[in-house]
Design a protein around this motif. Sequence first.
Motif: not given
Length: 291
Positions: A91-93, A55-58, A4-9
Amino acid sequence: MGDVLAGFHAAWEFASDSVLIRYERGIRTPKLFQALGERRVPLAALASVTLTPGRRGTVVLHAEPRPGADPLMDAAGGQLKEGCDPYRLVLPADREALAGRCADELTARLTGSGPADRHLVAAPEPPLHFKAYDGKASFDGAAVRFRWSWTGASSAKWKTGDQHFPVAALSGVEWRSPESFEGHLRLLPREGCGAAGAAAGAGQPPQPDQDPAAVVFGRGYGPVHESLPFAAAVLAAVRVAAPAPALSVPAARRDPADIAERIRHLGELHQAGLVTDEEFSVKKAQLLAEL
């Protein structure tokens, strides 16, 4: 796979033959994602999977659906903004390694290529409805209905009265994003199906504000999260009723005199401050490209 990959949104849950995408509910989550809720995407519906820096570390895990496999993306016709792409997981980097492994495993499992001969991803379930600028649209799974608004509908639409379109009489759907200058939803009739079908076969369709087979969007009317799932559901029903290709189609080319009139009207809106410089330039270029 079982990961499972949990990212933004959103979160992606991987199975052996599909990906279950669950979209978050929250004030920062795009409204389209909230409207979709969750979607199960068979791997057979995907053409490719890539992982790229964001962008920004993602990092961004992006799945590309096959043409014809997803009614939502067929109806959208490439008009969705990047942040509203339901196949894009940010996702976060620090999760890049796990995301890269998932992307590699997914890619190894993909078997489909080229256009799909049927929809493989489920469309939003009817009943569906939304409010357009000139009327209300509803779809119960068997027919689309337009009920005109006395404050927004043109006299041409009032003369024809409220409209009823059985799915069997349609060949497709044309959706133009409400975020564009001339957003609308137009139903495309099958050739020979009643007066609308005869008119469509005789030449180019009328402008959306004059066409009883179309509803017009506007600021606050026909938003993406309401009108696009609606268009996708109708498109899916049409394709089931008539398996012939029913993809969203580009608008017909217009007469030069009509283009000139539209540009003149656009200039008036620009001078009145209702259209920004950027919107004026972009829309003018689009109109000129239709010559």
